[in-house]
Design a protein around this motif. Structure first.
Motif, PDB file in Angstrom:
ATOM      1  N   ASP A  52     -32.945  28.442 115.941  1.00 37.22           N
ATOM      2  CA  ASP A  52     -32.713  27.372 115.321  1.00 37.22           C
ATOM      3  C   ASP A  52     -33.981  27.305 115.167  1.00 37.22           C
ATOM      4  OD1 ASP A  52     -29.750  27.159 115.674  1.00 37.22           O
ATOM      5  OD2 ASP A  52     -29.997  25.797 117.544  1.00 37.22           O
ATOM      6  N   PHE A  53     -34.876  28.063 116.205  1.00 35.69           N
ATOM      7  CA  PHE A  53     -36.315  27.825 115.636  1.00 35.69           C
ATOM      8  C   PHE A  53     -37.211  28.675 115.966  1.00 35.69           C
ATOM      9  CE2 PHE A  53     -35.307  23.824 118.194  1.00 35.69           C
ATOM     10  CZ  PHE A  53     -35.751  22.972 117.743  1.00 35.69           C
ATOM     11  N   ILE A  54     -35.980  29.762 115.125  1.00 35.54           N
ATOM     12  CA  ILE A  54     -37.044  31.486 114.422  1.00 35.54           C
ATOM     13  C   ILE A  54     -38.152  31.022 113.471  1.00 35.54           C
ATOM     14  CG2 ILE A  54     -35.741  31.897 112.619  1.00 35.54           C
ATOM     15  CD1 ILE A  54     -35.647  34.722 113.441  1.00 35.54           C
ATOM     16  N   TYR A  55     -38.152  29.872 112.759  1.00 39.33           N
ATOM     17  CA  TYR A  55     -39.297  29.425 111.698  1.00 39.33           C
ATOM     18  C   TYR A  55     -40.511  28.877 112.649  1.00 39.33           C
ATOM     19  CZ  TYR A  55     -41.453  27.856 107.358  1.00 39.33           C
ATOM     20  OH  TYR A  55     -43.080  26.902 106.809  1.00 39.33           O
ATOM     21  N   ALA A  56     -40.666  28.257 113.847  1.00 40.78           N
ATOM     22  CA  ALA A  56     -41.666  28.260 114.843  1.00 40.78           C
ATOM     23  C   ALA A  56     -42.187  29.367 114.408  1.00 40.78           C
ATOM     24  CB  ALA A  56     -40.840  27.467 116.116  1.00 40.78           C
ATOM     25  N   MET A  57     -41.827  30.406 115.511  1.00 40.68           N
ATOM     26  CA  MET A  57     -42.170  31.756 115.608  1.00 40.68           C
ATOM     27  C   MET A  57     -42.534  32.401 114.744  1.00 40.68           C
ATOM     28  SD  MET A  57     -41.834  32.286 119.194  1.00 40.68           S
ATOM     29  CE  MET A  57     -41.562  30.762 119.182  1.00 40.68           C
TER      30      MET A  57
ATOM     31  N   GLY B 179     -47.784  32.817 106.916  1.00 37.49           N
ATOM     32  CA  GLY B 179     -46.454  33.536 106.394  1.00 37.49           C
ATOM     33  C   GLY B 179     -45.814  32.889 106.629  1.00 37.49           C
ATOM     34  N   GLY B 180     -45.266  31.171 107.091  1.00 34.84           N
ATOM     35  CA  GLY B 180     -44.379  30.212 106.942  1.00 34.84           C
ATOM     36  C   GLY B 180     -44.018  29.225 105.746  1.00 34.84           C
ATOM     37  N   ALA B 181     -45.777  29.861 104.786  1.00 33.97           N
ATOM     38  CA  ALA B 181     -45.614  29.146 103.580  1.00 33.97           C
ATOM     39  C   ALA B 181     -44.820  29.896 102.509  1.00 33.97           C
ATOM     40  CB  ALA B 181     -46.657  29.057 102.729  1.00 33.97           C
ATOM     41  N   PHE B 182     -45.220  31.637 102.684  1.00 29.08           N
ATOM     42  CA  PHE B 182     -44.437  32.494 102.645  1.00 29.08           C
ATOM     43  C   PHE B 182     -42.701  32.822 102.176  1.00 29.08           C
ATOM     44  CE2 PHE B 182     -42.494  36.940 102.183  1.00 29.08           C
ATOM     45  CZ  PHE B 182     -42.506  37.851 100.625  1.00 29.08           C
ATOM     46  N   VAL B 183     -42.047  32.517 103.519  1.00 30.87           N
ATOM     47  CA  VAL B 183     -40.595  32.863 103.732  1.00 30.87           C
ATOM     48  C   VAL B 183     -40.119  30.776 103.093  1.00 30.87           C
ATOM     49  CG1 VAL B 183     -39.349  31.433 105.648  1.00 30.87           C
ATOM     50  CG2 VAL B 183     -41.014  33.136 105.983  1.00 30.87           C
ATOM     51  N   LEU B 184     -41.166  29.671 102.855  1.00 34.22           N
ATOM     52  CA  LEU B 184     -40.629  28.809 102.317  1.00 34.22           C
ATOM     53  C   LEU B 184     -40.341  29.100 101.297  1.00 34.22           C
ATOM     54  CD1 LEU B 184     -40.603  25.875 101.901  1.00 34.22           C
ATOM     55  CD2 LEU B 184     -42.595  25.039 101.813  1.00 34.22           C
ATOM     56  N   ILE B 185     -41.912  29.419 100.282  1.00 29.94           N
ATOM     57  CA  ILE B 185     -41.372  30.843  99.235  1.00 29.94           C
ATOM     58  C   ILE B 185     -40.014  30.587  98.164  1.00 29.94           C
ATOM     59  CG2 ILE B 185     -42.333  31.583  96.892  1.00 29.94           C
ATOM     60  CD1 ILE B 185     -45.387  30.102  98.407  1.00 29.94           C
ATOM     61  N   LEU B 186     -39.553  31.735  99.240  1.00 28.68           N
ATOM     62  CA  LEU B 186     -39.038  32.859  99.131  1.00 28.68           C
ATOM     63  C   LEU B 186     -37.778  32.040  99.286  1.00 28.68           C
ATOM     64  CD1 LEU B 186     -39.740  35.060 101.856  1.00 28.68           C
ATOM     65  CD2 LEU B 186     -39.698  35.771  99.180  1.00 28.68           C
ATOM     66  N   TYR B 187     -37.096  30.409  99.474  1.00 28.89           N
ATOM     67  CA  TYR B 187     -36.067  29.459  99.253  1.00 28.89           C
ATOM     68  C   TYR B 187     -36.719  29.354  98.253  1.00 28.89           C
ATOM     69  CZ  TYR B 187     -34.449  31.499 104.005  1.00 28.89           C
ATOM     70  OH  TYR B 187     -34.437  31.923 104.874  1.00 28.89           O
TER      71      TYR B 187
ATOM     72  N   PHE C 220     -30.357  33.997 107.163  1.00 29.63           N
ATOM     73  CA  PHE C 220     -30.284  35.339 106.657  1.00 29.63           C
ATOM     74  C   PHE C 220     -31.978  35.813 107.679  1.00 29.63           C
ATOM     75  CE2 PHE C 220     -27.727  38.430 103.348  1.00 29.63           C
ATOM     76  CZ  PHE C 220     -27.561  39.223 104.014  1.00 29.63           C
ATOM     77  N   VAL C 221     -32.314  34.342 107.808  1.00 28.00           N
ATOM     78  CA  VAL C 221     -33.258  35.573 108.524  1.00 28.00           C
ATOM     79  C   VAL C 221     -32.820  34.755 110.921  1.00 28.00           C
ATOM     80  CG1 VAL C 221     -36.015  34.505 109.407  1.00 28.00           C
ATOM     81  CG2 VAL C 221     -34.943  34.525 107.475  1.00 28.00           C
ATOM     82  N   SER C 222     -32.380  33.893 110.999  1.00 27.43           N
ATOM     83  CA  SER C 222     -32.028  33.185 112.202  1.00 27.43           C
ATOM     84  C   SER C 222     -30.881  34.569 112.823  1.00 27.43           C
ATOM     85  CB  SER C 222     -30.932  32.566 112.697  1.00 27.43           C
ATOM     86  OG  SER C 222     -32.024  31.834 112.382  1.00 27.43           O
ATOM     87  N   MET C 223     -31.057  35.066 113.745  1.00 30.55           N
ATOM     88  CA  MET C 223     -30.060  35.642 115.187  1.00 30.55           C
ATOM     89  C   MET C 223     -28.548  35.571 114.745  1.00 30.55           C
ATOM     90  SD  MET C 223     -29.824  38.349 118.146  1.00 30.55           S
ATOM     91  CE  MET C 223     -29.882  36.868 118.935  1.00 30.55           C
ATOM     92  N   GLY C 224     -27.622  35.450 114.171  1.00 31.19           N
ATOM     93  CA  GLY C 224     -25.762  35.051 113.738  1.00 31.19           C
ATOM     94  C   GLY C 224     -25.231  36.066 113.724  1.00 31.19           C
ATOM     95  N   GLY C 225     -23.800  35.552 114.200  1.00 31.64           N
ATOM     96  CA  GLY C 225     -22.637  36.416 113.179  1.00 31.64           C
ATOM     97  C   GLY C 225     -22.068  36.037 111.880  1.00 31.64           C
ATOM     98  N   THR C 226     -21.195  35.016 112.122  1.00 30.40           N
ATOM     99  CA  THR C 226     -20.560  34.768 110.692  1.00 30.40           C
ATOM    100  C   THR C 226     -21.795  33.771 109.557  1.00 30.40           C
ATOM    101  OG1 THR C 226     -20.034  32.391 111.823  1.00 30.40           O
ATOM    102  CG2 THR C 226     -18.108  34.725 112.385  1.00 30.40           C
TER     103      THR C 226
END
Length: 404
Positions: A284-289, A298-306, A360-366
């Protein structure tokens, strides 16, 4: 089989919008890096190590990519009936989940299959968008009739969103907004959409008041309505004294500390100091990491990807040979990007805590499986567009050669 044949088959698998493939690759790489460094707390809690956690996450990522590649190589027109089937399957699954589902984060959100928890709302999100795209395409000539719109568009939305609402408010709200966007793009009259929104808001407020009135504080499902209100009150201030006490161990405060510590360029990979304090740092808080380790850059780069993903989906919708493909691609992409924005907004303190993973970034299953499915369907639509455009270009060249 020759080397050239093998290369040709591999290229065939990865046809479609190349930018979306590249965006996906970057998200996967970021996910592997950040989950590895942020899962130490989880590893200690399970008496495991980071490498084992990373290995399991890697397997899940590979499965998600496998789903994406498989979905991308199915002609998108086949999804019309396939997603319709999944829609009718998702409704009874949501009903089952509401009453007999497995508890995930203090709410009944999934069902257990062979030891794995399957969140039925993930299926419903994809299926409902596909259902709406199909209905709005097949009934585009009767969308001026309010009765037709209510029967074939609004009622299915209310049913699915309503079944998700009680145990997963943020997902229900996110799916509802996505459906409104699909309705707008499908040329439903604005007055119908606004009337629908008004009716749902009133009904939701009444339902919330009823839940507050009939649910005791010690209810088995931890009274989700009270949880929603507590999060909103905390976000807007609430009791300052009580908030200061809670904030010592508050996720949002720890996320803010992580973001502030990251600065412009970040502390560097694996150098996070908040990963052992912040709960759900790997989900849930992987973006803070990401910001703590890779900074605002790095945060801006992820935002730009979306944002690039949303832009490419918009381009696909504009160029789609049929309205169904355009609505399907745009609806799925908008849902993913909206989910990403919610996750980021929570991490930086702009929104109340929602529990939405970063796609596609956070850890999860379904979540990873259905994110892969959504991206695969979007790629499938883009492949069909490329094929149509190539056929048209070949026809133009043939005409030009004939004339010369």
């Amino acid at each position: 089989m020759s080397k050239e044949t093998i290369v040709a088959k591999i290229k065939e698998l990865f046809k479609g919008d190349k930018v979306i493939w590249i965006v996906t690759l970057f998200l996967v790489l970021i996910s592997l890096l950040v989950v590895y460094t942020s899962s130490e707390q989880l590893a200690n809690r399970r008496n495991q190590n980071n490498t084992y956690i990373l290995f399991r996450h890697f397997i899940t990522i590979v499965l998600g990519l496998g789903v994406m590649i498989f979905a991308a190589n199915i002609k998108y027109k086949r999804y019309s009936r396939l997603l319709l089937l999944l829609f009718w399957i998702s409704v009874p699954l949501l009903v089952f989940t509401m009453f007999l589902g497995k508890y995930v984060n203090n709410a009944q959100r999934g069902i257990e299959i062979m030891g794995m928890t399957f969140q039925t709302s993930d299926l419903a999100k994809v299926a409902l968008v596909g259902f709406l795209a199909r209905v709005l395409t097949l009934r585009r000539d009767s969308l001026n009739d309010v009765k037709e719109v209510i029967k074939y568009v609004m009622v299915p939305i209310i049913v699915v969103v309503g079944l998700i609402f009680k145990n997963n408010f943020s997902t229900a709200a996110m799916l509802f907004v996505t459906c409104l966007v699909v309705m707008f793009l499908g040329k439903i009259k604005m007055k119908y959409i606004l009337g629908f929104v008004g009716a749902v808001v009133v009904a939701g407020a009444i339902a919330l008041l009823v839940l507050l009135a009939i649910k005791p504080a010690d209810a088995k499902d931890t009274n989700r309505s009270r949880t929603w209100l507590a999060r909103v009150e905390r976000f807007f201030g609430g009791d300052k004294e009580e908030q200061e006490q809670d904030d010592k161990f508050n996720q949002v405060l720890q996320a803010k500390i992580a973001i502030a510590g990251g600065g412009i360029i970040g502390k560097g990979p694996g150098k996070s100091t908040q990963r052992n304090i912040l709960q759900h740092a790997y989900s849930d808080f992987i973006y803070a990491m990401i910001i703590e380790e890779y900074g605002l850059i790095g945060g801006a780069f992820v935002l730009i990807l979306y944002l690039v993903l949303l832009f490419r989906a918009t381009r696909i919708m504009i160029r789609a040979p049929q309205s169904y493909g355009g609505l399907l691609a745009m609806g799925l992409a908008f849902g993913l990007v909206l989910q990403a924005m919610l996750n980021m907004g929570v991490a930086v303190g702009l929104l109340p805590v929602t529990g939405q993973p970063l796609p596609f970034v956070s850890m999860g299953g379904t979540s990873l499986m259905f994110t892969g499915l959504s991206l695969g369907i979007i790629i499938s639509v883009s492949k069909e567009i490329d094929k149509v455009n190539n056929d048209e270009r070949d026809a133009e060249i043939e005409v030009a050669e004939t004339d010369s």
